[in-house]
Design an enzyme around this catalytic site. Sequence first.
Site, PDB file in Angstrom:
ATOM      1  N   GLY A  43       0.800  -1.275   0.710  1.00 31.93           N
ATOM      2  CA  GLY A  43      -0.022  -0.343   0.373  1.00 31.93           C
ATOM      3  C   GLY A  43       1.467   1.135   0.082  1.00 31.93           C
ATOM      4  O   GLY A  43       1.684   0.969   0.329  1.00 31.93           O
ATOM      5  N   ARG A 331     -14.920  13.759  12.740  1.00 33.80           N
ATOM      6  CA  ARG A 331     -15.036  12.583  12.490  1.00 33.80           C
ATOM      7  C   ARG A 331     -15.866  11.658  13.680  1.00 33.80           C
ATOM      8  O   ARG A 331     -16.913  11.859  13.257  1.00 33.80           O
ATOM      9  CB  ARG A 331     -14.136  11.194  11.392  1.00 33.80           C
ATOM     10  N   GLU A 447      -1.351   1.944   7.960  1.00 30.29           N
ATOM     11  CA  GLU A 447      -2.293   1.833   9.212  1.00 30.29           C
ATOM     12  C   GLU A 447      -1.744   0.686  10.504  1.00 30.29           C
ATOM     13  O   GLU A 447      -2.029   0.234  11.422  1.00 30.29           O
ATOM     14  CB  GLU A 447      -3.048   1.829   8.382  1.00 30.29           C
TER      15      GLU A 447
HETATM   16  C1  LIG Z   1     -12.940   3.487   2.226  1.00 30.89           C
HETATM   17  C2  LIG Z   1     -11.955   4.622   2.243  1.00 30.89           C
HETATM   18  C3  LIG Z   1     -11.303   6.058   1.819  1.00 30.89           C
HETATM   19  C4  LIG Z   1     -10.386   6.132   2.438  1.00 30.89           C
HETATM   20  N1  LIG Z   1      -9.794   7.894   2.356  1.00 30.89           N
HETATM   21  C5  LIG Z   1      -8.610   8.346   2.634  1.00 30.89           C
HETATM   22  C6  LIG Z   1      -8.306   9.686   2.379  1.00 30.89           C
HETATM   23  O1  LIG Z   1      -9.110  10.523   1.763  1.00 30.89           O
HETATM   24  N2  LIG Z   1      -7.291  10.422   2.556  1.00 30.89           N
HETATM   25  C7  LIG Z   1      -6.606   9.525   4.006  1.00 30.89           C
HETATM   26  O2  LIG Z   1      -5.537   9.863   4.189  1.00 30.89           O
HETATM   27  N3  LIG Z   1      -6.884   8.562   4.237  1.00 30.89           N
HETATM   28  C8  LIG Z   1      -8.258   7.910   3.467  1.00 30.89           C
HETATM   29  N4  LIG Z   1      -8.446   6.587   4.299  1.00 30.89           N
HETATM   30  C9  LIG Z   1      -7.288   5.084   5.326  1.00 30.89           C
HETATM   31  C10 LIG Z   1      -6.302   5.165   3.893  1.00 30.89           C
HETATM   32  O3  LIG Z   1      -6.646   4.578   2.687  1.00 30.89           O
HETATM   33  C11 LIG Z   1      -5.747   4.065   5.001  1.00 30.89           C
HETATM   34  O4  LIG Z   1      -5.191   4.777   6.037  1.00 30.89           O
HETATM   35  C12 LIG Z   1      -4.033   3.613   3.890  1.00 30.89           C
HETATM   36  O5  LIG Z   1      -4.255   3.658   2.518  1.00 30.89           O
HETATM   37  C13 LIG Z   1      -3.535   2.700   4.177  1.00 30.89           C
HETATM   38  O6  LIG Z   1      -2.310   2.673   3.935  1.00 30.89           O
HETATM   39  P1  LIG Z   1      -1.261   1.343   4.225  1.00 30.89           P
HETATM   40  O7  LIG Z   1      -0.060   1.706   3.519  1.00 30.89           O
HETATM   41  O8  LIG Z   1      -1.314   1.312   6.093  1.00 30.89           O
HETATM   42  O9  LIG Z   1      -2.260   0.024   3.672  1.00 30.89           O
HETATM   43  P2  LIG Z   1      -3.469  -1.089   3.042  1.00 30.89           P
HETATM   44  O10 LIG Z   1      -2.988  -0.194   2.372  1.00 30.89           O
HETATM   45  O11 LIG Z   1      -4.521  -1.439   3.377  1.00 30.89           O
HETATM   46  O12 LIG Z   1      -2.198  -2.004   2.484  1.00 30.89           O
HETATM   47  C14 LIG Z   1      -1.833  -3.347   3.432  1.00 30.89           C
HETATM   48  C15 LIG Z   1      -0.228  -3.836   2.391  1.00 30.89           C
HETATM   49  O13 LIG Z   1      -0.555  -5.336   2.690  1.00 30.89           O
HETATM   50  C16 LIG Z   1      -0.453  -6.302   2.587  1.00 30.89           C
HETATM   51  N5  LIG Z   1      -0.952  -7.120   4.011  1.00 30.89           N
HETATM   52  C17 LIG Z   1      -1.905  -7.267   4.944  1.00 30.89           C
HETATM   53  N6  LIG Z   1      -1.849  -8.296   5.346  1.00 30.89           N
HETATM   54  C18 LIG Z   1      -0.996  -9.146   4.639  1.00 30.89           C
HETATM   55  C19 LIG Z   1      -0.447 -10.507   5.108  1.00 30.89           C
HETATM   56  N7  LIG Z   1      -0.362 -10.984   6.223  1.00 30.89           N
HETATM   57  N8  LIG Z   1       0.887 -10.908   3.926  1.00 30.89           N
HETATM   58  C20 LIG Z   1       1.170 -10.291   3.269  1.00 30.89           C
HETATM   59  N9  LIG Z   1       0.713  -9.111   2.615  1.00 30.89           N
HETATM   60  C21 LIG Z   1      -0.356  -8.412   3.472  1.00 30.89           C
HETATM   61  C22 LIG Z   1      -1.516  -5.763   1.689  1.00 30.89           C
HETATM   62  O14 LIG Z   1      -1.414  -6.876   0.123  1.00 30.89           O
HETATM   63  C23 LIG Z   1      -1.192  -4.504   1.558  1.00 30.89           C
HETATM   64  O15 LIG Z   1      -0.839  -4.394   0.318  1.00 30.89           O
HETATM   65  C24 LIG Z   1      -9.589   5.785   3.413  1.00 30.89           C
HETATM   66  C25 LIG Z   1      -9.912   4.636   4.140  1.00 30.89           C
HETATM   67  C26 LIG Z   1     -10.768   3.436   3.457  1.00 30.89           C
HETATM   68  C27 LIG Z   1     -11.058   2.586   3.513  1.00 30.89           C
END
Ligand SMILES: Cc1cc2nc3c(=O)[nH]c(=O)nc-3n(C[C@H](O)[C@H](O)[C@H](O)COP(=O)(O)OP(=O)(O)OC[C@H]3O[C@@H](n4cnc5c(N)ncnc54)[C@H](O)[C@@H]3O)c2cc1C
Lengths: 659, 256
Positions: A43, A331, A447
């Site tokens: 992500g 929120r 996150e």
């Molecule tokens: C509908 C929606 C809208 C949003 N809009 C906004 C916004 O406008 N502005 C804002 O700031 N935030 C927003 N958020 C929050 C934000 O999108 C997320 O908090 C953020 O994108 C998380 O990014 P990340 O890289 O931490 O994790 P993620 O993008 O969730 O990526 C997780 C990654 O980990 C991998 N993974 C997970 N578990 C495993 C495992 N066991 N083994 C291998 N791989 C694994 C997945 O494949 C993925 O690649 C929104 C959230 C949602 C749900």
Amino acid sequence: MAELNAHIPEGELTEKWTKLRSSMPLVNPANKRSIEVIVVGSGLAGASAAATLAEMGYKVKCFCFQDSPRRAHSIAAQGGINAAKNYQNDGDSTYRLFYDTIKGGDYRAREANVHRLAEVSANIIDQCVAQGVPLAREYGGLLDNRSFGGTQVQRTFYAAGQTGQQLLLGAYSALERQIGMGKVEMFTRHEMLEVVVVDGKARGIIARNLLTGELERHSGHAVLLCSGGYGNVFYLSTNAMGSNVTAAWKAHKKGAFFGNPCYTQIHPTCIPVSGDHQSKLTLMSESLRNDGRIWVPKKKDDTRKASEIPEDERDYYLERRYPAFGNLVPRDVASRAAKERCDAGYGVGKSKLAVYLDFKANTERYGRIEANVQNIHNPDKETCMRLGREVIKEKYGNLFDMYAQITGEDPYELPMRIYPAVHYTMGGLWVDYNLMTTVPGLYALGEANFSDHGANRLGASALMQGLADGYFVIPYTIGAYLSKELATKPIPQDHPAFVEAEANAKGIIDKFFAIKGTKTVDHFHKKLGKIMWDKCGMARNAKGLTEAIAEIQELRKEFWSDVRVPGEANEFNPELEKAGRVADFIELGELMCIDALNRNESCGGHFREEYQTEEGEAMRDDENYAYVAAWEFKEGVKFELHKEELKFENIKVAQRSYK
Amino acid sequence: MSTGNMNLTLKIWRQKNTKAKGGLVDYKLSEISPDMSFLEMFDVLNEQLISKGDEPVVFDHDCREGICGACSMYIDGRPHGPKDGITTCQLHMRSFKDGDTIVVEPWRAKAFPVIKDLTVDRSAFDRVIAAGGFISVNTGNAQDANNLPIPKVQADSAFEAAACIGCGACVATCKNASAMLFVSAKISQLAQLPQGQPERYRRVQSMVAQMDAEGFGNCTNTGACEAECPKGISLENIARMNRDFYSAKFVSEEDI
Ligand SMILES: Cc1cc2nc3c(=O)[nH]c(=O)nc-3n(C[C@H](O)[C@H](O)[C@H](O)COP(=O)(O)OP(=O)(O)OC[C@H]3O[C@@H](n4cnc5c(N)ncnc54)[C@H](O)[C@@H]3O)c2cc1C
Ligand code: SF4
Ligand code: FES
């Protein structure tokens, strides 16, 4: 027990990061080539970290469970990303972003981390634009901004309602560039099932190849968990179907403390549940609150259509209760206010669990401005509405389409019906200032960690944090650890720790198939979700939480004796994947309730009914609870509490007010 | 569990793995609600299959809101089903009638081998991006974002091309299984931005070469891809890509 030291650098708040960065030990280029880093997740946090570390010269292995790194859940983020650029000249600054974030988080975040986040926020926008991310622009060719909740400046950058998609595709392209150059090895359709700890340090992972079912050993000098949030513990949430806690939970069971698990964000503007079949909930971005006004009828159980309710019989309750911030309160405040109105009998729609989000007034206002631009004088109402619709469409078109698809109603004509839904988890793996967990060499980003948002995250700050962690924080802080690892030879994958971890993962899978029970995985997931939503959701109390803990323990027993997992282990088997995730959610759910029960105060998204002001606002207890709750996993699904005291040296702690 | 009153017959492609021979299998479903999404209808089916001791149907999905591009289903002869401009996960049962028979198959293309049931391997798309679908800028090298004004019209047009979700419907619907719409969307996004200029011609050459190497077919301008694209990616992108591809031949080697 691991030591709980946040490793916050000495010195003035505004100088901590700069000083640390310039005094951080470095790893020379030749040595970087022999150091391997494992990144779980693709992500925003994972892709940006993997790409940047590879650019710097490290050997990187990156994992995701989807078929492509581009499909990580970040793709779904809609509204925007914050940055203290002050392009609008409305008084924004690093300090103001820092202040808004601490206050928005209800004074439960670490000052030093949040300040660093605000400092690097501007670099993120520069980086993304350089990558070709097409953020929205004004006619003059400069970047546009919108407002989000909990602030009085416009600092949110966006790309229509697809900001996450565009930012992720930017990070993904940087990642693919490194993959193409052979500097990142990408493992798609792989799920991490264990962290391997050798002599107290994270040295690798066990991952299941989801297509073949094979368990693989991967070693590295450090492991980064960028695996996203755990909102799906509630079954229904705005998260993608595959979002899960497994990677973080397995790390927790290997010694990484879990920070503030009970801090959950319930987002005020989501499409309401329509029936039992519902598999997920859809967010209507917070950016809509820029132009939408939230209301319910003034009369109880009013069955008239929205259009038949005259202006003076509408209760714009957010504007009424919070005149200073109005529809743009944070929120947690907006969600509770919606729940309060619905519980009191003023809800709308079939289920009565919804409020209106109405664009009419602003559509007309935009139309009037547009008419002026087009030299139409004294436009009638119809012309204004027509022109205004075009403006609204350009701003939020895809969201309006999404709403129409799901509900079968036209939001250009009727006000949207919305209700709060689980959206984000502020809690996560506890990390120090360097983003390291309590297991040396194991990091958590995005996150998946607990770090910057306290008890409530402000809109558009998760994208900022994920990219800050990946592009600008970890590339520096990991050097401090890796520079001491230069003498470490490649980790042998036949080390007993690998053998044991793999056997553990295999043992769990074998156990699932051995149960041959009668109920599907979803059956248990839905049951868990209901307990969590009813008793550990928008409002919590000691009695409910105590009951929930007992019910979840019971559910865990039932799950492990009656779940049915079809198919086999050595094939592509999504039901098996789900079973593993739900097993971990059940344990996490219990910890969330324990944490919520322990925290005898209300703060941000954690609202304990026993602790509220006369006006129904959250009542903190700074004397006793100004700490991060960091839980240690103990044998037999037991948890021990450790506390990291929060010190506020630069901000005056006060009761949050948005009036 | 279900709450509605629609009765349906589903003919679903079942295939154990890439090598196995697949075929359509009939399933009857009742009490389907028109408010369900198409994938929620599949959830109901799978719950019933598991309870009966059968194997559930495997399909890709994740976001369920039309943005991740995972949900590749070929429904009644059309990728993502009968409605325009949406993905399978955004399709709702109110688009069908009680008593309908619905045929559901995987994407079919040489470059997208079937993995199991409705799941296909689209990693070829990632490899095309890895070949050049980026701007080579390392982290930390960027100037202030507003030092580079970009006319709104140009930025908006780049954004429209960038809206591609990598679903592969364009390939699935094309009789030649051509990936031109997907590839041109990325090329066109970057070619319209000043940041994309330095690598403009090198990019188009290497991405097209990779596209060919993956076994995607040629474009014969039938326009089926544009018609079926859930994100409205325009054929103009293909024209733009072709222009760049031919121009690249005349740009001197040093410039590439
Ligand atoms: C509908 C929606 C809208 C949003 N809009 C906004 C916004 O406008 N502005 C804002 O700031 N935030 C927003 N958020 C929050 C934000 O999108 C997320 O908090 C953020 O994108 C998380 O990014 P990340 O890289 O931490 O994790 P993620 O993008 O969730 O990526 C997780 C990654 O980990 C991998 N993974 C997970 N578990 C495993 C495992 N066991 N083994 C291998 N791989 C694994 C997945 O494949 C993925 O690649 C929104 C959230 C949602 C749900
Ligand atoms: S061009 Fe359209 S159909 Fe093709 S992959 Fe992109 S979004 Fe899907
Ligand atoms: S499941 Fe993500 S687009 Fe359909």
